[in-house]
Design a protein around this motif. Structure first.
Motif, PDB file in Angstrom:
ATOM      1  N   ILE A  26       0.865  -1.181   0.000  1.00  0.00           N
ATOM      2  CA  ILE A  26       0.000   0.000   0.000  1.00  0.00           C
ATOM      3  C   ILE A  26       0.905   1.236   0.000  1.00  0.00           C
ATOM      4  O   ILE A  26       1.652   1.451   0.955  1.00  0.00           O
ATOM      5  CB  ILE A  26      -0.942   0.030   1.215  1.00  0.00           C
ATOM      6  N   PHE A  27       0.814   2.006  -1.066  1.00  0.00           N
ATOM      7  CA  PHE A  27       1.700   3.150  -1.229  1.00  0.00           C
ATOM      8  C   PHE A  27       0.903   4.403  -1.586  1.00  0.00           C
ATOM      9  O   PHE A  27      -0.188   4.318  -2.154  1.00  0.00           O
ATOM     10  CB  PHE A  27       2.737   2.879  -2.329  1.00  0.00           C
ATOM     11  N   ASP A  28       1.477   5.535  -1.249  1.00  0.00           N
ATOM     12  CA  ASP A  28       0.921   6.825  -1.641  1.00  0.00           C
ATOM     13  C   ASP A  28       1.748   7.343  -2.810  1.00  0.00           C
ATOM     14  O   ASP A  28       2.937   7.646  -2.657  1.00  0.00           O
ATOM     15  CB  ASP A  28       0.971   7.801  -0.461  1.00  0.00           C
ATOM     16  N   SER A  29       1.121   7.419  -3.969  1.00  0.00           N
ATOM     17  CA  SER A  29       1.841   7.860  -5.164  1.00  0.00           C
ATOM     18  C   SER A  29       1.757   9.375  -5.309  1.00  0.00           C
ATOM     19  O   SER A  29       0.743   9.988  -4.959  1.00  0.00           O
ATOM     20  CB  SER A  29       1.251   7.196  -6.412  1.00  0.00           C
ATOM     21  N   PRO A  30       2.795  10.008  -5.825  1.00  0.00           N
ATOM     22  CA  PRO A  30       2.785  11.477  -5.972  1.00  0.00           C
ATOM     23  C   PRO A  30       1.796  11.927  -7.045  1.00  0.00           C
ATOM     24  O   PRO A  30       1.528  11.212  -8.000  1.00  0.00           O
ATOM     25  CB  PRO A  30       4.226  11.797  -6.380  1.00  0.00           C
ATOM     26  N   ASP A  96      -9.372   2.340   2.591  1.00  0.00           N
ATOM     27  CA  ASP A  96      -9.345   3.614   1.878  1.00  0.00           C
ATOM     28  C   ASP A  96      -7.974   3.849   1.249  1.00  0.00           C
ATOM     29  O   ASP A  96      -7.872   4.336   0.115  1.00  0.00           O
ATOM     30  CB  ASP A  96      -9.693   4.743   2.845  1.00  0.00           C
ATOM     31  N   ASP A  97      -6.912   3.505   1.976  1.00  0.00           N
ATOM     32  CA  ASP A  97      -5.563   3.624   1.422  1.00  0.00           C
ATOM     33  C   ASP A  97      -5.384   2.729   0.201  1.00  0.00           C
ATOM     34  O   ASP A  97      -4.666   3.074  -0.745  1.00  0.00           O
ATOM     35  CB  ASP A  97      -4.518   3.237   2.480  1.00  0.00           C
ATOM     36  N   LYS A  98      -6.059   1.576   0.232  1.00  0.00           N
ATOM     37  CA  LYS A  98      -5.915   0.599  -0.851  1.00  0.00           C
ATOM     38  C   LYS A  98      -6.822   0.914  -2.031  1.00  0.00           C
ATOM     39  O   LYS A  98      -6.403   0.846  -3.205  1.00  0.00           O
ATOM     40  CB  LYS A  98      -6.259  -0.791  -0.302  1.00  0.00           C
ATOM     41  N   LYS A  99      -8.093   1.268  -1.744  1.00  0.00           N
ATOM     42  CA  LYS A  99      -9.098   1.399  -2.795  1.00  0.00           C
ATOM     43  C   LYS A  99      -9.557   2.830  -3.046  1.00  0.00           C
ATOM     44  O   LYS A  99     -10.296   3.082  -3.987  1.00  0.00           O
ATOM     45  CB  LYS A  99     -10.330   0.548  -2.447  1.00  0.00           C
ATOM     46  N   ASP A 100      -9.181   3.766  -2.180  1.00  0.00           N
ATOM     47  CA  ASP A 100      -9.581   5.177  -2.298  1.00  0.00           C
ATOM     48  C   ASP A 100     -11.103   5.328  -2.249  1.00  0.00           C
ATOM     49  O   ASP A 100     -11.765   5.629  -3.246  1.00  0.00           O
ATOM     50  CB  ASP A 100      -9.036   5.784  -3.589  1.00  0.00           C
ATOM     51  N   LEU A 101     -11.665   5.134  -1.040  1.00  0.00           N
ATOM     52  CA  LEU A 101     -13.104   5.271  -0.843  1.00  0.00           C
ATOM     53  C   LEU A 101     -13.538   6.718  -1.046  1.00  0.00           C
ATOM     54  O   LEU A 101     -12.733   7.644  -0.890  1.00  0.00           O
ATOM     55  CB  LEU A 101     -13.485   4.817   0.572  1.00  0.00           C
TER      56      LEU A 101
END
Length: 328
Positions: A26-30, A96-101
């Protein structure tokens, strides 16, 4: 003994961190609204949950203590619902981090979980307002609505403040200091302190962010225990808690109304936070430290001298000056 064990577990977590982040993936992409230039893992919340879970298991099994002794709640149902709520909020944030609810789904989950806790746990319902500068007063029929509103504002302000490295760690340290200085839930917040120290290290190295898994359950947990401490201790007033969250709270309210005026979604992110303004002149670390000073200096002044008006004026003035100076 448990604290040394937790430190050991965290050191093992650090040693295998690269493998763990690849496994969980699980990552936060720029993007154009974010200031980091590479994808970064969102495992900060897992660090806190891991430490809390180990501590609670240790207390129940080896100390034969009930959760009543940890959180200040008087019924087993309250404690069980509270722990389940922490786990649920972690999982919602993780998803939410994974699927962006969507923001509406997130807020509905938050409201549902908060209401369940308010109905079952009277210790986290704000029915009386205690201030250091005036007489105590009751809010009667508005208590549930007021408490729900406080929780939602607190959680969103916390989330908004998690914008640059080490900034949210500083806020967590400040909130932990409240409980440690007053010797309330002391052992539990030592655990949070240990978790936050290791999170700070990884966050400073740009190896992980807190993620929604952390920014959902942590402010809920802090908020509930602030209220529990407030209701169970006559010497705690509302205004000293307000001082801790005033800077994130002002940023939340300013952005909320600014986005509405600009016909944009008030729950969608942008680059108009106070730390974004500071980054126009200062480094990431310097910007975060300036925001920490805006919290720590007035808070410590209030703790030493008990003057809410001056501490409040100090924060308001500094915040307005920074926004006015660095916005454009």
């Amino acid at each position: 003994m448990i604290y040394f064990f937790l430190i050991l577990i965290n050191l093992i977590f650090l040693f295998f961190f690269n493998s763990i982040e690849r496994l969980i993936n699980i990552f936060d992409s720029p993007n154009n609204k974010k200031i980091h230039s590479k994808k970064i893992s969102l495992l900060g919340g897992l660090i806190f949950l891991l430490n809390i879970s180990i501590y609670l298991i240790y207390i129940i099994i080896f100390k034969s203590s009930s959760l009543n002794d940890i959180f200040g709640f008087t019924s087993n149902a309250s404690n069980i619902i509270f722990v389940l709520s922490i786990l649920s909020l972690f999982l919602i944030g993780f998803l939410d981090d994974k699927k962006d609810l969507s923001p509406s789904i997130r807020i509905l989950f938050l409201i549902f979980i908060i209401i369940i806790n308010l109905l079952i746990t009277p210790e986290i319902n704000i029915s009386i307002i205690k201030l250091s500068f005036t007489d105590t007063f009751l809010i009667h029929n508005y208590s549930y609505f007021w408490t729900l509103l406080c929780f939602l504002l607190f959680i969103n302000a916390f989330n908004f403040f998690d914008g640059i490295n080490i900034q949210i760690s500083g806020l967590i340290f400040a909130m932990c200091s409240f409980f440690l200085i007053k010797n309330i839930f002391f052992d539990f917040f030592l655990v949070i302190l240990i978790a936050n120290t290791f999170f700070l290290y990884l966050n400073y190295k740009s190896q992980t962010f807190l993620g929604n898994s952390g920014s959902f359950f942590l402010p809920f947990m802090f908020g509930a225990l602030f209220i529990s401490a407030y209701n169970n201790n006559i010497n705690i007033t509302s205004d000293e808690i307000v001082i801790l969250m005033l800077i994130p709270g002002m940023d939340l309210l300013r952005l909320f109304f600014q986005r509405i005026i600009n016909n944009s979604n008030p729950l969608k992110g942008d680059r108009e936070h106070i730390h974004h303004y500071l980054l126009k002149k200062y480094s990431h670390t310097s910007a975060a430290l300036i925001n920490q000073l805006l919290i720590w200096v007035p808070y410590l002044f209030f703790q030493i001298y008990g003057n809410f008006y001056f501490a409040f004026l100090m924060q308001i003035t500094a915040y307005i000056l920074i926004v006015k100076r660095y916005k454009s």
